[in-house]
Each structure stands twice: as C-alpha cells, then as structure tokens.
Design an enzyme around this catalytic site. Sequence first.
Site, PDB file in Angstrom:
ATOM      1  N   HIS A 149       0.248  -9.825  -8.273  1.00  0.00           N
ATOM      2  CA  HIS A 149       0.602  -8.224  -8.257  1.00  0.00           C
ATOM      3  C   HIS A 149       1.975  -7.979  -8.605  1.00  0.00           C
ATOM      4  O   HIS A 149       2.729  -8.894  -8.876  1.00  0.00           O
ATOM      5  CB  HIS A 149       0.345  -7.962  -6.683  1.00  0.00           C
ATOM      6  CG  HIS A 149       1.488  -8.662  -5.748  1.00  0.00           C
ATOM      7  ND1 HIS A 149       2.710  -8.049  -5.667  1.00  0.00           N
ATOM      8  CD2 HIS A 149       1.288  -9.679  -5.077  1.00  0.00           C
ATOM      9  CE1 HIS A 149       3.291  -8.983  -4.909  1.00  0.00           C
ATOM     10  NE2 HIS A 149       2.404  -9.918  -4.409  1.00  0.00           N
ATOM     11  N   GLU A 157      -2.715 -13.186   0.263  1.00  0.00           N
ATOM     12  CA  GLU A 157      -1.561 -14.136   0.280  1.00  0.00           C
ATOM     13  C   GLU A 157      -1.887 -15.041   1.568  1.00  0.00           C
ATOM     14  O   GLU A 157      -2.381 -14.786   2.568  1.00  0.00           O
ATOM     15  CB  GLU A 157      -0.533 -13.340   0.398  1.00  0.00           C
ATOM     16  CG  GLU A 157       0.724 -14.073   0.289  1.00  0.00           C
ATOM     17  CD  GLU A 157       1.189 -15.181  -0.820  1.00  0.00           C
ATOM     18  OE1 GLU A 157       0.195 -16.057  -0.825  1.00  0.00           O
ATOM     19  OE2 GLU A 157       1.922 -14.863  -1.546  1.00  0.00           O
TER      20      GLU A 157
END
Length: 202
Positions: A10, A86
């Site tokens: 990202h 994550e």
Amino acid sequence: MKQHIGLVRHGLTDWNAQGKIQGQTDIPLNETGREQARLLAERLVQETAPFDYVISSGLQRAEETASILADALQIPLLSPVEGLRERAYGLVEGTTPEEREQRWGAGWRKMDLGQEKDEELQYRAVQTLEHIANQHMGSNLLVVSHGSWLAQLYIALFGSDRQGHIGNLSYSILEKRSEGWYPLLYNCMEHVRHLDLTVKPR
C-alpha cells in the site's frame, strides 16, 4: 496454464512517515500515498498489465491503493481478503521507534508483546496466496497487502536471500507454475524512485 500474481505494498500513511508501526490498526493513506498509487497505476497502464482483478486486505490504506489501481486499469476490485492483512503487532502498534526503545529496549522484536510470530505470518501469507490463486484459477490478480506480510511471504517462498525492506508501492510479480511459485519481478520501486521521501526502513 501459468497464472500471474502482482503483489503491491500500500501507499504511504502518516504513521509510516512518523515511523509508527501500524499492524492491523486501520490508518488511511496520506496524499503522498495516493500519489504513489497513481504513479504505479500509470506504469501499469503503460505496460498494459494483463491483470483481471484487484484484491486488497480491506484495511483502508490497502483498499484505497487497490481502488486507485483498479480504476486506472478499468478492472474489478473484488471483496477484501482478511488473510492479506498486515502482521498483528499487539502492544507495539501505534508506537514510534523512540517509544519502542524507551518501553522495551532495542530487543523488542524478540519479546512477546502480542505480535504475530514470523512463522505464523509466513504460514498465513502462503496459505492466503494459494487460496486466492486457486479461487481465481485462470485469472491474473493484482494483490495489495502490507510490508511485513509481503516480506515474510517472500522469505517463506524463496528463502532469506529475498529478505529486505519492502517500500510503499513496491511491486513484484509471481508466476504460479506446476512446481510452485517463481519470481518474475521482485520489490521494484522504479515508479516512485523520484519522490522525495524521508521514511527509513524499520
């Protein structure tokens, strides 16, 4: 039939810029992160990247990055996949390098502070990659995930020689073959190289 999976970290967030560990805390992109995503989108359009779908972890920073890419490539953004999230960092989430050092010392990574262990994350990452590939067999996918998730995936698949910092909007391509996964492109940052960033690897 060969299948290609593009893997993207990202874009930048304010927490990234401050050196704060995000983990699964849901932090949005900042404007630099959006610009990074647009730059990769431009690259992929110019390369006529043959992706059929985009998938993200669903956390804001990944979902917005994925949305920018999907819009530029004019391909569908599929429902998020939680396994792409994550690493969970437990008590460490939201802390700066100075705060981590002050609270737990330089060896904080080796302490049990509620964080997901390397081997746990490696297993989750590989299982999620295989699941996504099998679920969309015959399609090429662009996957937007997170730095530690990607780093541990590459170590699990290719060993410690692929160990390194995964920058924001890092772009890799894996090819699924009968004998396993093969890296066609690894951790490429050329599309954002010119941006003036002061974020250091952690």
